[in-house]
Design a protein around this motif. Structure first.
Motif, PDB file in Angstrom:
ATOM      1  N   THR A  39       0.851  -1.197   0.086  1.00 50.54           N
ATOM      2  CA  THR A  39      -0.007  -0.081   0.127  1.00 50.54           C
ATOM      3  C   THR A  39       0.952   1.433  -0.156  1.00 50.54           C
ATOM      4  OG1 THR A  39       0.111   0.045   2.292  1.00 50.54           O
ATOM      5  CG2 THR A  39      -1.713  -1.732   1.582  1.00 50.54           C
ATOM      6  N   LEU A  40       0.155   1.899  -0.533  1.00 57.01           N
ATOM      7  CA  LEU A  40       0.632   3.794  -0.527  1.00 57.01           C
ATOM      8  C   LEU A  40       1.124   4.428   1.783  1.00 57.01           C
ATOM      9  CD1 LEU A  40       1.945   5.601  -2.157  1.00 57.01           C
ATOM     10  CD2 LEU A  40      -0.266   7.240  -1.718  1.00 57.01           C
ATOM     11  N   SER A  41       0.997   3.798   1.650  1.00 54.17           N
ATOM     12  CA  SER A  41       0.927   4.091   3.428  1.00 54.17           C
ATOM     13  C   SER A  41       2.074   3.263   4.142  1.00 54.17           C
ATOM     14  CB  SER A  41      -0.100   3.811   4.231  1.00 54.17           C
ATOM     15  OG  SER A  41      -1.278   4.739   3.828  1.00 54.17           O
ATOM     16  N   ASP A  42       2.332   1.809   3.049  1.00 56.09           N
ATOM     17  CA  ASP A  42       3.506   0.915   4.093  1.00 56.09           C
ATOM     18  C   ASP A  42       4.549   1.303   3.434  1.00 56.09           C
ATOM     19  OD1 ASP A  42       1.201  -0.875   5.822  1.00 56.09           O
ATOM     20  OD2 ASP A  42       1.177  -1.742   3.921  1.00 56.09           O
ATOM     21  N   LEU A  43       4.666   1.439   2.472  1.00 50.84           N
ATOM     22  CA  LEU A  43       5.507   2.157   1.174  1.00 50.84           C
ATOM     23  C   LEU A  43       6.578   3.278   2.078  1.00 50.84           C
ATOM     24  CD1 LEU A  43       8.537   1.538  -0.703  1.00 50.84           C
ATOM     25  CD2 LEU A  43       6.704   2.762  -2.057  1.00 50.84           C
ATOM     26  N   VAL A  44       4.829   4.140   2.439  1.00 50.18           N
ATOM     27  CA  VAL A  44       6.373   5.598   3.020  1.00 50.18           C
ATOM     28  C   VAL A  44       6.403   5.477   3.784  1.00 50.18           C
ATOM     29  CG1 VAL A  44       4.933   8.445   3.519  1.00 50.18           C
ATOM     30  CG2 VAL A  44       4.572   7.449   1.143  1.00 50.18           C
ATOM     31  N   ALA A  45       5.080   4.372   4.994  1.00 52.91           N
ATOM     32  CA  ALA A  45       5.741   4.320   6.308  1.00 52.91           C
ATOM     33  C   ALA A  45       7.472   3.888   6.419  1.00 52.91           C
ATOM     34  CB  ALA A  45       4.984   3.157   7.190  1.00 52.91           C
ATOM     35  N   THR A  46       7.750   2.918   5.534  1.00 50.99           N
ATOM     36  CA  THR A  46       8.930   2.644   5.084  1.00 50.99           C
ATOM     37  C   THR A  46       9.872   3.623   4.931  1.00 50.99           C
ATOM     38  OG1 THR A  46       8.175   0.898   4.767  1.00 50.99           O
ATOM     39  CG2 THR A  46      10.588   0.786   4.088  1.00 50.99           C
TER      40      THR A  46
END
Length: 91
Positions: A39-46
């Motif tokens: 998800t976009l959120s998961d990538l940005v969180a990483t």
């Protein structure tokens, strides 16, 4: 005159935050997330957890730049569907 930078909201680890990015970087980030089946959120969180300095918007721009530089130097197509672990220096 309309600014080329657009502020968007995203949820990271359950917290809503704003990120200011140009459309080209936002589109590229979505493309990278999709190719990694994240998800976009998961990538940005990483990306957020990997950064050592600067703001999140700058970290995202550098991540996208590093990603596409990796494709350019390896001769791979940027549309290739591959999954990798995300970090600030992952291509």
């Amino acid at each position: 005159m309309k600014s080329p930078v657009v502020k968007r909201s995203i949820v990271i680890a359950g917290h809503k935050t704003s990120v200011s990015l140009e459309d080209a970087f936002w589109d590229a980030l979505k493309e990278i997330a999709a190719s990694r089946r994240l998800t976009l959120s998961d990538l940005v969180a990483t990306i957020d957890s990997s950064r050592t300095q600067g703001n999140l918007s700058s970290a995202i721009r550098l991540f996208v730049l590093d990603h596409y530089r990796g494709f350019a130097s390896s001769g791979r197509s940027h549309g290739a569907n591959e999954r990798g672990t995300a970090s600030a220096t992952v291509a």
